[in-house]
Design an enzyme around this catalytic site. Structure first.
Site, PDB file in Angstrom:
ATOM      1  NE  ARG A 178      36.076  75.940  45.564  1.00  0.00           N
ATOM      2  CZ  ARG A 178      36.393  76.177  44.277  1.00  0.00           C
ATOM      3  NH1 ARG A 178      35.493  76.619  43.426  1.00  0.00           N
ATOM      4  NH2 ARG A 178      37.597  75.945  43.842  1.00  0.00           N
ATOM      5  CB  SER A 227      38.762  74.066  51.300  1.00  0.00           C
ATOM      6  OG  SER A 227      39.769  73.654  50.409  1.00  0.00           O
ATOM      7  CD  GLU A 297      35.344  75.856  50.107  1.00  0.00           C
ATOM      8  OE1 GLU A 297      36.229  76.738  50.036  1.00  0.00           O
ATOM      9  OE2 GLU A 297      35.402  74.787  49.465  1.00  0.00           O
TER      10      GLU A 297
HETATM   11  C1  LIG Z   1      39.425  65.355  50.619  1.00  0.00           C
HETATM   12  C2  LIG Z   1      38.525  66.432  50.072  1.00  0.00           C
HETATM   13  C3  LIG Z   1      38.936  67.218  49.019  1.00  0.00           C
HETATM   14  C4  LIG Z   1      38.119  68.217  48.490  1.00  0.00           C
HETATM   15  N1  LIG Z   1      38.557  68.974  47.445  1.00  0.00           N
HETATM   16  C5  LIG Z   1      37.749  69.914  46.896  1.00  0.00           C
HETATM   17  C6  LIG Z   1      38.183  70.686  45.764  1.00  0.00           C
HETATM   18  O1  LIG Z   1      39.272  70.541  45.274  1.00  0.00           O
HETATM   19  N2  LIG Z   1      37.322  71.607  45.251  1.00  0.00           N
HETATM   20  C7  LIG Z   1      36.083  71.818  45.774  1.00  0.00           C
HETATM   21  O2  LIG Z   1      35.348  72.651  45.236  1.00  0.00           O
HETATM   22  N3  LIG Z   1      35.649  71.105  46.832  1.00  0.00           N
HETATM   23  C8  LIG Z   1      36.454  70.170  47.410  1.00  0.00           C
HETATM   24  N4  LIG Z   1      36.024  69.450  48.494  1.00  0.00           N
HETATM   25  C9  LIG Z   1      34.721  69.783  49.098  1.00  0.00           C
HETATM   26  C10 LIG Z   1      33.519  69.014  48.537  1.00  0.00           C
HETATM   27  O3  LIG Z   1      33.906  67.795  47.919  1.00  0.00           O
HETATM   28  C11 LIG Z   1      32.712  69.860  47.550  1.00  0.00           C
HETATM   29  O4  LIG Z   1      32.235  71.053  48.139  1.00  0.00           O
HETATM   30  C12 LIG Z   1      31.493  69.102  47.003  1.00  0.00           C
HETATM   31  O5  LIG Z   1      30.925  69.860  45.964  1.00  0.00           O
HETATM   32  C13 LIG Z   1      30.442  68.809  48.065  1.00  0.00           C
HETATM   33  O6  LIG Z   1      29.544  67.878  47.517  1.00  0.00           O
HETATM   34  P1  LIG Z   1      28.754  66.847  48.436  1.00  0.00           P
HETATM   35  O7  LIG Z   1      27.874  66.045  47.558  1.00  0.00           O
HETATM   36  O8  LIG Z   1      29.691  66.081  49.301  1.00  0.00           O
HETATM   37  O9  LIG Z   1      27.875  67.858  49.301  1.00  0.00           O
HETATM   38  P2  LIG Z   1      27.647  67.889  50.876  1.00  0.00           P
HETATM   39  O10 LIG Z   1      28.948  68.060  51.581  1.00  0.00           O
HETATM   40  O11 LIG Z   1      26.785  66.746  51.285  1.00  0.00           O
HETATM   41  O12 LIG Z   1      26.810  69.242  51.006  1.00  0.00           O
HETATM   42  C14 LIG Z   1      27.442  70.485  50.709  1.00  0.00           C
HETATM   43  C15 LIG Z   1      26.351  71.509  50.423  1.00  0.00           C
HETATM   44  O13 LIG Z   1      25.711  71.172  49.206  1.00  0.00           O
HETATM   45  C16 LIG Z   1      24.301  71.096  49.390  1.00  0.00           C
HETATM   46  N5  LIG Z   1      23.761  70.069  48.498  1.00  0.00           N
HETATM   47  C17 LIG Z   1      24.161  68.780  48.350  1.00  0.00           C
HETATM   48  N6  LIG Z   1      23.407  68.161  47.439  1.00  0.00           N
HETATM   49  C18 LIG Z   1      22.505  69.074  47.001  1.00  0.00           C
HETATM   50  C19 LIG Z   1      21.425  69.043  46.050  1.00  0.00           C
HETATM   51  N7  LIG Z   1      21.111  67.938  45.370  1.00  0.00           N
HETATM   52  N8  LIG Z   1      20.715  70.177  45.856  1.00  0.00           N
HETATM   53  C20 LIG Z   1      21.001  71.316  46.550  1.00  0.00           C
HETATM   54  N9  LIG Z   1      22.000  71.409  47.456  1.00  0.00           N
HETATM   55  C21 LIG Z   1      22.739  70.291  47.670  1.00  0.00           C
HETATM   56  C22 LIG Z   1      24.117  70.747  50.860  1.00  0.00           C
HETATM   57  O14 LIG Z   1      22.851  71.142  51.342  1.00  0.00           O
HETATM   58  C23 LIG Z   1      25.249  71.552  51.490  1.00  0.00           C
HETATM   59  O15 LIG Z   1      24.864  72.889  51.669  1.00  0.00           O
HETATM   60  C24 LIG Z   1      36.831  68.435  49.045  1.00  0.00           C
HETATM   61  C25 LIG Z   1      36.395  67.630  50.111  1.00  0.00           C
HETATM   62  C26 LIG Z   1      37.226  66.644  50.625  1.00  0.00           C
HETATM   63  C27 LIG Z   1      36.723  65.793  51.750  1.00  0.00           C
END
Ligand SMILES: Cc1cc2nc3c(=O)[nH]c(=O)nc-3n(C[C@H](O)[C@H](O)[C@H](O)COP(=O)(O)OP(=O)(O)OC[C@H]3O[C@@H](n4cnc5c(N)ncnc54)[C@H](O)[C@@H]3O)c2cc1C
Length: 310
Positions: A178, A227, A297
């Site tokens: 992660r 998470s 996380e």
């Molecule tokens: C119901 C639910 C279930 C989930 N299940 C999982 C799972 O099974 N596995 C898992 O790994 N995660 C899971 N997640 C967490 C999440 O979906 C992941 O971490 C996902 O990768 C975050 O992406 P995001 O676009 O929403 O990023 P955000 O939440 O908007 O940001 C997260 C981080 O990524 C950075 N970021 C976003 N876009 C960019 C970019 N273009 N360039 C550089 N940095 C960037 C942000 O600055 C921040 O630090 C879950 C979340 C929820 C709500």
């Protein structure tokens, strides 16, 4: 009177083509639905536009990128500086050529999983259950059900705080659980993935299995951030949280999910301070009962409301 950040940016970069808005609420751009505004929110028209903004920006102005806000707490006092959110055609494309997929980082993970399956490419089905964008997946090494971003990524491209275009090979992404070691200032704009030829029906069946497993085990219809804590070496965060008696624990409108206790939820009227405070309370209790210090996380950005009322 000093000019606002928004007006200073307009003056320094008059050729910007994207959307530049002052004092924009962010809560609705996150799954938790909490938190204060961005001092400035910028949605670039394309890579060149983003590079132009970053190069023109005064060096001490903080820049924060957000994706789909599914692993994010925006604090109640909002986010100083410029918040970047990628969207639109320039960052939302998927181009498939043989076994490789060129993907914009605003693409939702689920859409990439579907496109790969339709092209008969295996290895990306795990994205079906992750509600983030590819940008977030690169930063978090998102993964589930035995697959992770590191397994399928070939290279990523982004732009750093100075406005320079950067390319990162798989090795340079420095993936671990992660986490990516790529410099924190880099905003990923596109990435190249590789799948393996597979049977479309079998891949689609796997995606359905992933969806059903998730619906049964996670509060996916709640206001949550996924998470909360990374699993510690050799253990499961949820088991430690459960053993510390935190399942269902509340603080203001925030609650440790009774369904999956590594998820925090906003039951309705939570503030970001309720959610973060509850997370810290859980960490404290876990430390006391098991000696383990859990690592957040969920990413937390911005300042708390006390910082803005001073
Ligand atoms: C119901 C639910 C279930 C989930 N299940 C999982 C799972 O099974 N596995 C898992 O790994 N995660 C899971 N997640 C967490 C999440 O979906 C992941 O971490 C996902 O990768 C975050 O992406 P995001 O676009 O929403 O990023 P955000 O939440 O908007 O940001 C997260 C981080 O990524 C950075 N970021 C976003 N876009 C960019 C970019 N273009 N360039 C550089 N940095 C960037 C942000 O600055 C921040 O630090 C879950 C979340 C929820 C709500």
């Amino acid at each position: 009177m000093t000019a606002s950040l928004h007006d200073r940016i307009r003056a320094a970069a008059p050729a910007l083509r994207g959307r530049l808005l002052a004092d924009q609420p962010l809560a609705d751009l996150t799954w938790f639905r909490v938190g204060g505004p961005a001092e400035v929110l910028f949605t670039p028209a394309d890579e060149e536009d983003l590079a132009h903004l970053l190069a023109a920006l005064e060096p001490d102005v903080p820049v924060t990128v957000i994706g789909l806000g599914s692993n994010l707490i925006v604090r109640d006092g909002g986010v100083p500086g410029v918040v970047i959110r990628l969207g639109g055609k320039a960052f939302g494309g998927i181009a498939i050529d043989g076994e490789t997929l060129q993907v914009g980082t605003a693409v939702p993970d689920m859409r990439l999983a579907k496109a790969a399956a339709e092209a008969g490419l295996d290895g990306l089905a795990f994205y079906r259950g992750i509600p983030g964008s590819i940008g977030g997946a690169l930063r978090m090494n998102a993964g589930a059900h035995g697959g992770e971003t590191t397994d399928v990524l070939v290279e990523a491209h982004g732009i750093d705080r100075t406005g320079a275009l950067r390319r990162f090979s798989h090795a340079e992404m420095g993936f671990s659980y992660r986490h990516s070691d790529a410099p924190e200032d880099v905003i990923f704009t596109r990435a190249l993935f590789r799948g393996t030829p597979g049977d479309r029906a079998a891949i689609e069946a796997e995606m359905e299995r992933v969806t059903a497993a998730r619906e049964a085990a996670q509060p996916i219809r709640e206001r949550t951030g996924g998470s909360t804590f990374a699993n510690p070496e050799g253990g499961k965060a949820w088991q430690l949280v459960d053993a510390a008696g935190c399942r269902g624990l509340t603080r203001g409108g925030a609650q440790v999910s009774p369904m999956h206790c590594n998820f925090l939820i906003n039951t309705g009227g939570a503030t970001a301070a309720d959610i973060e405070g509850l997370g810290e309370e859980v960490r404290r209790r876990v430390r006391e009962t098991s000696g383990v210090t859990l690592r957040w996380e969920i990413r937390r950005i911005g300042v708390d409301s006390a910082a803005v009322s001073q």
